[in-house]
Design an enzyme around this catalytic site. Sequence first.
Site, short mmCIF file in Angstrom:
data_model
loop_
_atom_site.label_atom_id
_atom_site.label_comp_id
_atom_site.label_asym_id
_atom_site.label_seq_id
_atom_site.Cartn_x
_atom_site.Cartn_y
_atom_site.Cartn_z
CB THR A 33 46.08 59.33 68.39
OG1 THR A 33 44.81 59.97 68.45
CG2 THR A 33 45.87 57.87 68.79
CG ASP A 34 43.31 63.34 70.76
OD1 ASP A 34 43.11 62.45 69.90
OD2 ASP A 34 42.81 64.48 70.68
CD GLU A 35 40.80 58.97 67.57
OE1 GLU A 35 40.28 57.85 67.55
OE2 GLU A 35 40.72 59.77 66.62
CE LYS A 59 48.92 55.56 66.74
NZ LYS A 59 50.10 55.59 65.83
CE1 TYR A 119 44.76 55.25 64.42
CE2 TYR A 119 43.31 56.63 65.77
CZ TYR A 119 44.51 56.44 65.10
OH TYR A 119 45.47 57.42 65.13
P1 NAD Z 1 47.96 58.40 57.02
O1 NAD Z 1 46.97 57.30 57.03
O2 NAD Z 1 47.70 59.61 56.19
O3 NAD Z 1 49.40 57.84 56.57
C1 NAD Z 1 49.91 56.63 57.03
C2 NAD Z 1 51.13 56.24 56.19
O4 NAD Z 1 51.65 55.02 56.72
C3 NAD Z 1 50.81 56.00 54.71
O5 NAD Z 1 51.77 56.60 53.89
C4 NAD Z 1 50.87 54.48 54.59
O6 NAD Z 1 51.26 54.03 53.29
C5 NAD Z 1 51.90 54.12 55.66
N1 NAD Z 1 51.73 52.74 56.15
C6 NAD Z 1 50.58 52.15 56.58
N2 NAD Z 1 50.82 50.87 56.94
C7 NAD Z 1 52.15 50.66 56.75
C8 NAD Z 1 53.00 49.55 56.96
N3 NAD Z 1 52.53 48.38 57.43
N4 NAD Z 1 54.32 49.68 56.69
C9 NAD Z 1 54.82 50.85 56.22
N5 NAD Z 1 54.05 51.93 55.99
C10 NAD Z 1 52.73 51.84 56.25
O7 NAD Z 1 48.17 58.79 58.55
P2 NAD Z 1 48.48 60.22 59.23
O8 NAD Z 1 47.21 60.94 59.43
O9 NAD Z 1 49.60 60.85 58.50
O10 NAD Z 1 48.96 59.73 60.67
C11 NAD Z 1 50.34 59.50 60.95
C12 NAD Z 1 50.50 59.07 62.39
O11 NAD Z 1 50.02 60.09 63.25
C13 NAD Z 1 49.72 57.80 62.79
O12 NAD Z 1 50.52 57.04 63.64
C14 NAD Z 1 48.48 58.34 63.50
O13 NAD Z 1 48.01 57.40 64.44
C15 NAD Z 1 49.07 59.57 64.18
N6 NAD Z 1 48.11 60.66 64.45
C16 NAD Z 1 47.34 61.18 63.45
C17 NAD Z 1 46.48 62.24 63.72
C18 NAD Z 1 45.63 62.85 62.62
O14 NAD Z 1 44.79 63.70 62.93
N7 NAD Z 1 45.80 62.50 61.37
C19 NAD Z 1 46.41 62.77 65.01
C20 NAD Z 1 47.21 62.21 66.01
C21 NAD Z 1 48.07 61.17 65.71
O1 TDX Z 2 32.15 62.00 57.12
C1 TDX Z 2 32.39 62.28 58.31
N1 TDX Z 2 31.43 62.85 59.08
C2 TDX Z 2 31.61 63.17 60.39
O2 TDX Z 2 30.70 63.69 61.06
C3 TDX Z 2 33.67 62.01 58.90
C4 TDX Z 2 34.77 61.35 58.10
C5 TDX Z 2 33.85 62.32 60.23
N2 TDX Z 2 32.85 62.87 60.96
C6 TDX Z 2 33.10 63.21 62.37
C7 TDX Z 2 33.64 62.09 63.23
C8 TDX Z 2 34.52 62.82 64.24
O3 TDX Z 2 33.73 63.27 65.32
O4 TDX Z 2 34.12 64.22 62.39
C9 TDX Z 2 35.04 64.03 63.46
C10 TDX Z 2 36.44 63.84 62.91
O5 TDX Z 2 36.46 62.60 62.23
P1 TDX Z 2 37.79 62.01 61.53
O6 TDX Z 2 38.31 63.03 60.56
O7 TDX Z 2 37.48 60.65 61.03
O8 TDX Z 2 38.82 62.01 62.74
P2 TDX Z 2 38.81 61.29 64.17
O9 TDX Z 2 37.93 60.10 64.19
O10 TDX Z 2 38.56 62.36 65.20
O11 TDX Z 2 40.34 60.79 64.24
C11 TDX Z 2 41.42 61.65 63.78
O12 TDX Z 2 42.08 62.28 64.85
C12 TDX Z 2 42.89 61.49 65.69
C13 TDX Z 2 42.43 60.87 62.94
O13 TDX Z 2 41.75 60.21 61.88
C14 TDX Z 2 43.19 59.88 63.77
O14 TDX Z 2 44.19 59.24 63.00
C15 TDX Z 2 43.86 60.62 64.90
O15 TDX Z 2 44.49 59.72 65.76
#
Ligand code: NAD
Ligand code: TDX
Length: 366
Positions: A147-149, A176, A172
Site C-alpha cells: 500500500t501507499d500508506e 504492511k 495497519y
Molecule cells: P480485504 O480485507 O477486503 O480482504 C482480505 C482477505 O484476506 C479476506 O478475504 C480475508 O479473509 C483474507 N485473510 C485475512 N487474514 C488472513 C489470514 N491470516 N490467512 C488467510 N487469509 C486471510 O482486503 P483488500 O482491500 O482486498 O486488500 C488486499 C490487499 O491489498 C492487502 O494486502 C492490502 O493491504 C492491499 N491494498 C489494499 C488497498 C485498498 O484500497 N483496499 C490499497 C492498497 C493495497
Molecule cells: O466512515 C468513514 N469516514 C471517513 O471520513 C471512513 C470509513 C473513512 N473516512 C475517511 C478516512 C480516510 O481519509 O475516508 C478516507 C478513506 O478511508 P478508508 O476507506 O478507511 O481507507 P484508508 O484509510 O485511506 O485506507 C485504504 O487505502 C489504502 C485501505 O483501507 C487500505 O487497505 C489501503 O492500504
Amino acid sequence: MKRKLTNILVTGGAGFIGVNFIRFLLGEGSSKPDYKGRIINLDALTYAGNAASLNSIEKSFGGTRYFFEKGDIGDHAFVEAVFQKYSIDTVVHFAAESHVDRSILGPEAFIKTNVLGTFTLLDVARNAWKDSAGQIRQDVLFHHISTDEVYGSLGETGYFTETTPYDPRSPYSASKAASDHLVMAYRHTYNLPIILSNCSNNYGPYQFPEKLIPLMVLNMLEDKPLPVYGDGKNIRDWLYVEDHNSAVWTIMQNGKTGEKYNIGGENEWENIKLLNALIEIVAKKSGKDVEKIRSLITYVKDRPGHDRRYAIDCSKLKKELGWKQTVSFEEGLGRTVDWYLSNREWINDIRSGEYQHWVEKNYGVR
Ligand code: NAD
Ligand code: TDX
C-alpha cells in the site's frame, strides 16, 4: 529466465481485491488477459472474506483451473502442503488485515497476519523453491501486494515514489511496512525472486462496506448518517480495482525481479468533495432526493493519527512497463454504485457476521 506463472497461489482471494483479481485472470472482468493456467485461492475467510463472491468462477472452473483452500497464511504446515499439492510456482500475496480503523482498535490481528503470516509464506516459498543443487529457483515469483500508506503522510505538495523513505503511522501501515521489509530481506539474503507493488486507495465491486466508498453508498441508500472524519479535507488517490489488477498482472509478467513498483490513480480527491460527487451519482441512480441525502452528512471525531494526504507517482510503471489507467473516476463510481444497487444478497451476507457486531460495539449502529 522466463517466469512460469502456471500454478498461481492467490492469498486473500476471497477479499475485495483478490476476488476481482481472480475474476479478471479467469476472464470474467471487463478486460481479458491471456492466462491459461490454474489459480489456487488460499483464504482464511475472516469477516472480510466471502467465498460466495466466486460462485460463478467455482461453477465454470472449479476443479480444473480454480481451487479453493480454506486456511491461515500463518499456518506453516498447511501452506507447505498447499505448495506441494499444486506445485505452486507463483504467489500473489493479497491476504491481510486491511482496515485502518480496526488496526487502531485492535492491532494484534494485524501483526499476526500481515507480519507473521507474510513471514510464514516467504519461508515456505524459500524452502519449496529450491532446485536439486539447493539453489533457489529463478523461474518462480513471489509478488507482494502493498500500500501507499507505508510512505506516511504528505503535505499539500509532493508525491510518493519508489524511493520515498518508509514512515508508517498506523498499526495497519506499520504492519504492511514490516511485511515489505521482510519481502525485500528475503530477496537480498536468500535470492528469493520477489516483486513488490504499492498501490493507492482502490474502489469497486465486492469492497467490504467498512471502507469509505461502499459504506457511504449503503448509508445513503438506507438513510443513515454519512460519518465524515475530522474536517473532511484529507486527500486520497483513487484507483478502480480492475486497473490495480491489470497493473499487478503487467508487473507479474514483465516486471523486473527484486524491484518495487508504485501503482496509483493520479486521481486525488478531498473526502468531502468525493462524498458530494458520490451523492449526486447515488441520487441519480436510486431516484432519491439529492438534498435529503446531503443532509445525512455528519462530521464526527477524527481518526487518531489520520494521514492527511496520499499521492502516488506511478511514472516508473507507466514508462517501463507501458501500463495505464483505463477507467475514469466518473465511470468507475457509476459502475460501483450500480453494483451495490443490484447485489443486496451479497451485502446482507457479508454484513451478517462478526463485523456488524464489531461496528455496533465500537461505533454504535451506523
Ligand atoms: P480485504 O480485507 O477486503 O480482504 C482480505 C482477505 O484476506 C479476506 O478475504 C480475508 O479473509 C483474507 N485473510 C485475512 N487474514 C488472513 C489470514 N491470516 N490467512 C488467510 N487469509 C486471510 O482486503 P483488500 O482491500 O482486498 O486488500 C488486499 C490487499 O491489498 C492487502 O494486502 C492490502 O493491504 C492491499 N491494498 C489494499 C488497498 C485498498 O484500497 N483496499 C490499497 C492498497 C493495497
Ligand atoms: O466512515 C468513514 N469516514 C471517513 O471520513 C471512513 C470509513 C473513512 N473516512 C475517511 C478516512 C480516510 O481519509 O475516508 C478516507 C478513506 O478511508 P478508508 O476507506 O478507511 O481507507 P484508508 O484509510 O485511506 O485506507 C485504504 O487505502 C489504502 C485501505 O483501507 C487500505 O487497505 C489501503 O492500504
